[in-house]
Motif scaffolding. Structure first.
Motif, short mmCIF file in Angstrom:
data_model
loop_
_atom_site.label_atom_id
_atom_site.label_comp_id
_atom_site.label_asym_id
_atom_site.label_seq_id
_atom_site.Cartn_x
_atom_site.Cartn_y
_atom_site.Cartn_z
N ALA A 55 13.96 7.42 21.71
CA ALA A 55 15.17 7.26 20.92
C ALA A 55 14.93 6.49 19.63
N ALA A 56 13.84 5.69 19.59
CA ALA A 56 13.61 4.83 18.43
C ALA A 56 13.37 5.66 17.17
N PRO A 57 14.06 5.35 16.06
CA PRO A 57 13.85 6.10 14.83
C PRO A 57 12.47 5.81 14.26
N SER A 58 11.92 6.79 13.56
CA SER A 58 10.60 6.59 12.97
C SER A 58 10.70 5.65 11.78
N VAL A 59 9.68 4.85 11.58
CA VAL A 59 9.62 3.91 10.47
C VAL A 59 8.37 4.22 9.67
N SER A 60 8.54 4.58 8.40
CA SER A 60 7.39 4.90 7.58
C SER A 60 7.46 4.12 6.28
N ILE A 61 6.29 3.82 5.73
CA ILE A 61 6.21 3.13 4.46
C ILE A 61 5.18 3.83 3.58
N ASP A 62 5.15 3.46 2.34
CA ASP A 62 4.16 3.99 1.40
C ASP A 62 2.85 3.22 1.60
N GLU A 63 1.91 3.84 2.33
CA GLU A 63 0.66 3.16 2.66
C GLU A 63 -0.17 2.84 1.43
N LYS A 64 -0.14 3.72 0.44
CA LYS A 64 -0.88 3.45 -0.79
C LYS A 64 -0.35 2.19 -1.47
N LYS A 65 0.98 2.10 -1.55
CA LYS A 65 1.60 0.93 -2.17
C LYS A 65 1.33 -0.33 -1.35
N ALA A 66 1.38 -0.20 -0.03
CA ALA A 66 1.09 -1.35 0.83
C ALA A 66 -0.33 -1.86 0.59
N GLY A 67 -1.27 -0.93 0.45
CA GLY A 67 -2.66 -1.33 0.18
C GLY A 67 -2.80 -2.04 -1.15
N GLU A 68 -2.08 -1.56 -2.16
CA GLU A 68 -2.13 -2.19 -3.48
C GLU A 68 -1.57 -3.61 -3.44
N LEU A 69 -0.50 -3.79 -2.69
CA LEU A 69 0.10 -5.11 -2.60
C LEU A 69 -0.81 -6.08 -1.84
N LEU A 70 -1.42 -5.60 -0.77
CA LEU A 70 -2.33 -6.44 0.01
C LEU A 70 -3.57 -6.82 -0.79
N ALA A 71 -3.99 -5.94 -1.70
CA ALA A 71 -5.20 -6.21 -2.49
C ALA A 71 -5.06 -7.46 -3.35
N GLN A 72 -3.82 -7.86 -3.65
CA GLN A 72 -3.62 -9.07 -4.45
C GLN A 72 -4.21 -10.30 -3.76
N PHE A 73 -4.31 -10.27 -2.43
CA PHE A 73 -4.73 -11.43 -1.66
C PHE A 73 -6.24 -11.46 -1.38
N GLN A 74 -6.95 -10.46 -1.92
CA GLN A 74 -8.42 -10.45 -1.88
C GLN A 74 -8.98 -10.68 -0.47
N ASN A 75 -8.39 -9.95 0.49
CA ASN A 75 -8.86 -10.00 1.88
C ASN A 75 -8.77 -11.40 2.51
N GLN A 76 -7.92 -12.25 1.95
CA GLN A 76 -7.71 -13.58 2.52
C GLN A 76 -6.44 -13.58 3.36
N THR A 77 -6.43 -14.44 4.38
CA THR A 77 -5.21 -14.75 5.10
C THR A 77 -4.84 -16.17 4.72
N PRO A 78 -3.90 -16.34 3.81
CA PRO A 78 -3.60 -17.68 3.29
C PRO A 78 -3.09 -18.62 4.38
N THR A 79 -3.45 -19.87 4.27
CA THR A 79 -2.92 -20.89 5.17
C THR A 79 -1.83 -21.71 4.49
N LYS A 80 -1.80 -21.64 3.15
CA LYS A 80 -0.79 -22.40 2.39
C LYS A 80 -0.23 -21.51 1.29
N VAL A 81 1.06 -21.16 1.42
CA VAL A 81 1.73 -20.40 0.37
C VAL A 81 3.05 -21.08 0.05
N VAL A 82 3.47 -20.93 -1.19
CA VAL A 82 4.83 -21.32 -1.56
C VAL A 82 5.55 -20.05 -2.02
#
Length: 336
Positions: A55-82
């Motif tokens: 019954a759950a509706p499908s959830v889709s996103i723009d994977e290309k855009k998601a990759g571009e946004l994640l690239a801003q963080f240079q493969n880091q997982t920040p421990t301190k963000v504001v």
């Protein structure tokens, strides 16, 4: 005078909404439900799970855009963000991530963040306070990236930007932040819950005539029309309504100055206003415009009394937390 009474009624609506804006209450957080009852039999659990997944509706996103946004963080997982964005701050809270600094705002942030340092607004960030916190990234809204960069880049402050205006953008940023902070399960659970609530309300509007709606964004300086790339506009679009700014006037900007001749020609069935800033000043601005511009009275929305101010606590800021309430309120207004 029939219209004089209607004008005064609209001003009262604006002021009523404004009071809600200045005395914002903490919104209820849309957290996943926890099973607090005794465990059912394994056979029932299996059957319920299969039914739920079907019954759950499908959830889709723009994977290309998601990759571009994640690239801003240079493969880091920040421990301190504001954060300089209320919508992004809310998403982080839903994911169990606490920033070291959050925006200074009149909007009510989650109570758990009451003791987190405030670092100024997105338009006027406190550079000294941000420097003291030594964040790995300052997370800001993509819609005003250039404005923020002008203030932060000269100081060498690392920045990243995520979209957070429409429902699609809020969902995309939730997925991105879930991946960034390794909270994919929480992100997926939150988005699926929102999608299920969306689907339920949208289903109830099917088969009903689609109203033409005009969204106005009101500040002390001006009134502007809102496209379907805004929070309220995107929800109305998902509900099947026709946003005259986007669909009839072909507006490409998120917010655009009023063009009364075009708006009168579009003749919206419903006019909805989101107040911003000083609510009394917004009411005064609108009252003055109505007095000097008789074009408002030519529209069906005014003649039929289908104009009202939206609840600022729900619509004043794009919010994935407030999305279920926003869907319900707009559906009740547009399809009453």
């Amino acid at each position: 005078m029939k219209h004089a009474g209607w004008k005064m009624g609209m001003i009262a609506l604006l002021l009523t909404s404004a009071v809600g804006c200045s005395n914002t209450q903490s919104p209820e957080q849309a957290t996943p439900q926890q099973n607090q009852t005794s465990e059912p039999s394994s056979q029932n659990t299996s059957t319920q799970t299969a039914s739920s997944e079907q019954a759950a509706p499908s959830v889709s996103i723009d994977e290309k855009k998601a990759g571009e946004l994640l690239a801003q963080f240079q493969n880091q997982t920040p421990t301190k963000v504001v954060t300089l964005s209320v919508p992004l701050t809310e998403i982080l809270h839903e994911l169990g991530v606490t920033p070291v600094g959050v925006p200074t705002t009149n909007s009510k942030l989650p109570a758990a963040l009451d003791n987190v340092p405030r670092i100024g607004t997105s338009h006027q960030p406190d550079l000294e306070q941000i420097a003291k916190l030594q964040p790995e990234f300052v997370l800001g809204p993509a819609s005003i990236k250039d404005s923020i960069d002008k203030k932060l880049k000269p100081a060498g402050t690392p920045t990243a930007y995520l979209p957070a205006d429409s429902m699609d953008e809020l969902k995309l940023s939730t997925v991105v932040l879930g991946r960034l902070f390794r909270q994919e399960a929480k992100a997926e659970q939150l988005i699926r819950k929102i999608a299920e609530q969306e689907a339920s309300i949208i289903e109830a509007t099917k088969g009903k005539p689609a109203p033409k709606v005009l969204f106005l964004f009101g500040s002390a300086e001006a009134l502007m029309t809102m496209s379907d790339q805004t929070f309220a506009g995107s929800i109305a679009r998902n509900l099947g309504a026709v946003n005259v700014a986007t669909d009839t006037l072909k507006q490409t900007q998120t917010y655009a100055p009023l063009n009364m001749e075009s708006i009168v020609a579009a003749n919206p069935d419903v006019i909805l206003l989101v107040a911003h800033g000083d609510p009394q000043a917004v009411a005064k601005t609108f009252e003055e415009d109505v007095k000097k511009n008789g074009a408002w009275e030519k529209m069906s929305a005014f003649q039929n009394g289908n104009m009202q101010s939206l609840d600022f606590n729900t619509f004043g800021t794009a919010s994935i937390v407030n999305a279920p309430a926003a869907y319900k309120q707009l559906a009740d207004i547009l399809y009453k």
